[in-house]
Motif scaffolding. Sequence first.
Motif, PDB file in Angstrom:
ATOM      1  N   THR A   1      79.012 -19.419   2.322  1.00 45.44           N
ATOM      2  CA  THR A   1      79.292 -20.834   2.457  1.00 45.44           C
ATOM      3  C   THR A   1      80.287 -21.082   3.580  1.00 45.44           C
ATOM      4  OG1 THR A   1      78.957 -21.102   0.079  1.00 45.44           O
ATOM      5  CG2 THR A   1      80.061 -22.892   1.237  1.00 45.44           C
ATOM      6  N   SER A   2      79.847 -21.858   4.547  1.00 41.22           N
ATOM      7  CA  SER A   2      80.740 -22.315   5.607  1.00 41.22           C
ATOM      8  C   SER A   2      80.196 -23.639   6.114  1.00 41.22           C
ATOM      9  CB  SER A   2      80.855 -21.289   6.734  1.00 41.22           C
ATOM     10  OG  SER A   2      79.633 -21.126   7.392  1.00 41.22           O
ATOM     11  N   TRP A   3      81.072 -24.385   6.723  1.00 44.10           N
ATOM     12  CA  TRP A   3      80.696 -25.697   7.231  1.00 44.10           C
ATOM     13  C   TRP A   3      81.199 -25.836   8.650  1.00 44.10           C
ATOM     14  CZ3 TRP A   3      83.045 -24.689   2.586  1.00 44.10           C
ATOM     15  CH2 TRP A   3      82.316 -24.992   1.436  1.00 44.10           C
ATOM     16  N   GLN A   4      80.456 -26.569   9.459  1.00 46.59           N
ATOM     17  CA  GLN A   4      80.897 -26.882  10.809  1.00 46.59           C
ATOM     18  C   GLN A   4      81.551 -28.254  10.795  1.00 46.59           C
ATOM     19  OE1 GLN A   4      77.218 -26.393  12.991  1.00 46.59           O
ATOM     20  NE2 GLN A   4      77.797 -24.314  13.529  1.00 46.59           N
TER      21      GLN A   4
ATOM     22  N   ARG B   1      85.409 -25.198  12.104  1.00 47.54           N
ATOM     23  CA  ARG B   1      84.628 -24.784  10.943  1.00 47.54           C
ATOM     24  C   ARG B   1      85.522 -24.612   9.727  1.00 47.54           C
ATOM     25  NH1 ARG B   1      83.535 -18.443  11.253  1.00 47.54           N
ATOM     26  NH2 ARG B   1      85.518 -17.829  12.152  1.00 47.54           N
ATOM     27  N   ILE B   2      84.886 -24.638   8.590  1.00 46.88           N
ATOM     28  CA  ILE B   2      85.558 -24.363   7.327  1.00 46.88           C
ATOM     29  C   ILE B   2      84.823 -23.189   6.695  1.00 46.88           C
ATOM     30  CG2 ILE B   2      86.140 -25.203   5.018  1.00 46.88           C
ATOM     31  CD1 ILE B   2      86.180 -28.032   6.235  1.00 46.88           C
ATOM     32  N   ILE B   3      85.576 -22.187   6.277  1.00 49.26           N
ATOM     33  CA  ILE B   3      85.002 -20.979   5.690  1.00 49.26           C
ATOM     34  C   ILE B   3      85.508 -20.859   4.257  1.00 49.26           C
ATOM     35  CG2 ILE B   3      84.919 -18.460   5.836  1.00 49.26           C
ATOM     36  CD1 ILE B   3      85.786 -18.893   8.839  1.00 49.26           C
ATOM     37  N   GLU B   4      84.605 -20.577   3.348  1.00 51.82           N
ATOM     38  CA  GLU B   4      84.980 -20.276   1.973  1.00 51.82           C
ATOM     39  C   GLU B   4      85.114 -18.760   1.881  1.00 51.82           C
ATOM     40  OE1 GLU B   4      81.990 -20.713  -1.222  1.00 51.82           O
ATOM     41  OE2 GLU B   4      83.433 -22.165  -2.024  1.00 51.82           O
TER      42      GLU B   4
END
Length: 122
Positions: A13-16, A26-29
């Motif tokens: 799971t990650s988001w740009q 980005r956001i990294i879980e």
Amino acid sequence: EMVPGADIRATETSWQIYRGDNLSGRIIEASTTAGYNGEIRFLLATDQAGNVLGVRVTHHRETPGIGDGIDHRVSDWIYQFEAQSLARSAWALHPAGDFDGLSGATITSRAMVSAVREALSR
């Protein structure tokens, strides 16, 4: 410095992060099992240059009044990651590194510093 026996992993799971049409970070879980009382899960936000925008713990079982200082609702300890980067920072606790430890919670502090560094390197 890696915590011996640490299991640090970035999940799938990650988001740009976009500003308008421009990719800005980005956001990294990620998580580590090297905490004093088991798994610590967190989110890591970075800009495109790899600078840390913020870290927030989303799950932990660290000792109340000691290791729970990793939670931004308990203390401001987690804010020291902001503006750090792989290139500029010494990823260890003082005096060898750039990060303060939580008093009485060295294991938890080392686990978080190592886990954030590892997640940042992905």
